[in-house]
Design an enzyme around this catalytic site. Sequence first.
Site, short mmCIF file in Angstrom:
data_model
loop_
_atom_site.label_atom_id
_atom_site.label_comp_id
_atom_site.label_asym_id
_atom_site.label_seq_id
_atom_site.Cartn_x
_atom_site.Cartn_y
_atom_site.Cartn_z
N ALA A 99 0.84 -1.21 0.00
CA ALA A 99 0.00 0.00 0.00
C ALA A 99 0.88 1.25 0.00
O ALA A 99 1.94 1.27 0.60
CB ALA A 99 -0.91 -0.01 1.22
N GLY A 101 0.26 1.33 -3.31
CA GLY A 101 0.23 0.59 -4.57
C GLY A 101 1.13 1.08 -5.67
O GLY A 101 1.19 0.47 -6.74
N LYS A 103 4.44 1.08 -6.19
CA LYS A 103 5.49 0.18 -6.68
C LYS A 103 4.88 -1.04 -7.35
O LYS A 103 5.46 -1.59 -8.29
CB LYS A 103 6.42 -0.21 -5.53
CG LYS A 103 7.30 0.95 -5.04
CD LYS A 103 8.32 0.48 -4.02
CE LYS A 103 9.21 1.63 -3.56
NZ LYS A 103 8.48 2.65 -2.79
N ASP A 165 9.23 -3.53 0.47
CA ASP A 165 9.28 -2.08 0.72
C ASP A 165 8.81 -1.90 2.16
O ASP A 165 7.66 -1.58 2.43
CB ASP A 165 8.37 -1.35 -0.27
CG ASP A 165 8.47 0.16 -0.15
OD1 ASP A 165 9.54 0.65 0.21
OD2 ASP A 165 7.45 0.84 -0.39
N CYS A 218 11.98 4.22 2.76
CA CYS A 218 11.95 5.65 2.44
C CYS A 218 12.59 6.41 3.61
O CYS A 218 12.05 7.40 4.10
CB CYS A 218 10.53 6.14 2.17
SG CYS A 218 9.38 5.92 3.54
#
Length: 461
Positions: A99, A101, A103, A165, A218
């Site tokens: 989520a 979404g 990537k 991620d 990130c």
Amino acid sequence: MDNETWQALYKGLCDEPLVSIHLNPLKCFFDIQKNNFCNDRVAWCKDGYYLKERPNFTFDPLLHAGLYYVQEASSMFLDLVLRQYTGNDAITMLDLCAAPGGKSIVAKSILPKGSLLISNEPIGTRAQILAENILKFGDKDVIVTNNYPKDFRKSGMMFDIILTDVPCSGEGMFRKDETAINEWSIQNVEKCKRLQQEIVFDAWQCLKPGGLLIYSTCTFNTKENEENIQFIKNTFNAEILPVNIESDWNITNSLLPDLNEHVYRFLPGKTRGEGLFMAVLRKIGCDNTTVCQPISKKSKKNIKDNSAKQGLSPDLKWLKSPDDFDIVKKGDSFIAIPKSWRNIYDIAERSFKVLSAGIKFGETKGKDIIPAQSLALSTSFNAASFPQMELDYKQAISYLRKEAIPINTNTPTGYVLMTYKGHPIGFGKNVGNRINNLYPTEWRIRSSHIPNDKREIFEIQ
């Protein structure tokens, strides 16, 4: 960081964030570079573009139609990774923490034809947003799930590529989100590091020998980035792989003195995007010249066919290639599942909480089948199978707010496909004296604001 790198980052965090979008190659065939909104292309992503300013995306019907996705440019680096490390054979990929979404959308734009993506989000509310964005993208070869990483480990399913991620301390969000600053702490960094390692441990068990684990965050710090790459390398004897980049992209390599291998850090002030860290690792155990393996062609022994054998059934003419699908019934819903991965769908239904898969045709209600929003937005949908009603901008915004739509005198009764500039945005039902708006309530535009500036990203004539 050395002082020069730190000063560049500090300056970058004080600047305004860049605005960028990822075009949907399945739906968008316009030359956006001719548009006044467009600045230039994102260098590492074939479908990524920077915009000169931030338009009011909420009030662009073509965003809701799935022609593009608003995405931060650094996260599109996945495009380059997948182009370098996937061949022509169909593969299976898992996006474990997907989520909202972005990537997953990048991945499905690049993966070889016929590849299956399972796009998963553990948090329920975020998983619903993920499902919405994936459905708007319109690709049939995606399963959206709402599960924890351990569920995939327990299932025994194996994947050619897994993207982790992972949840992180969010330092890369500092200039976009003040909440990220307020929630940051050294303790949270340590907590995130431990959680990330737990996620990778589960993911690694689901990776085929020779397969790829793509690790990303990130955030900026080395604890959640380089130190975790060292953990993966040492714990699993993983091979860290290079990605072909250009020097003028100003991507920063490892900040940890004892890790000199290939990792990629995007820093605001140096690179044209927000904060991102990414590394690609191979699970050693087979011929390394073949990174990925085709989808398994196992026989479908003992698989129960849930297709409706009697009573209502959907019209297969609603699909462009109906012979490519199995029609299954789940509760009151009909779902079109591509035959190429029907066996995987059955495993997923037994093992996971599946939010969407393939194409949802519609739901039965009385003696009727109500066509689903998923059908309207799918690129496998045969739009010619329904009468169409083209909406102007004001009507399209009203429709997306789930308001009443005036009836055109030539609109036939029954289900009607609503389009904007020729692109499907959903269904309505003409009952004679009105059109019932079938747009999903949970997707509706909630703002009553009408923007004064109605400029759109795509100037379609």
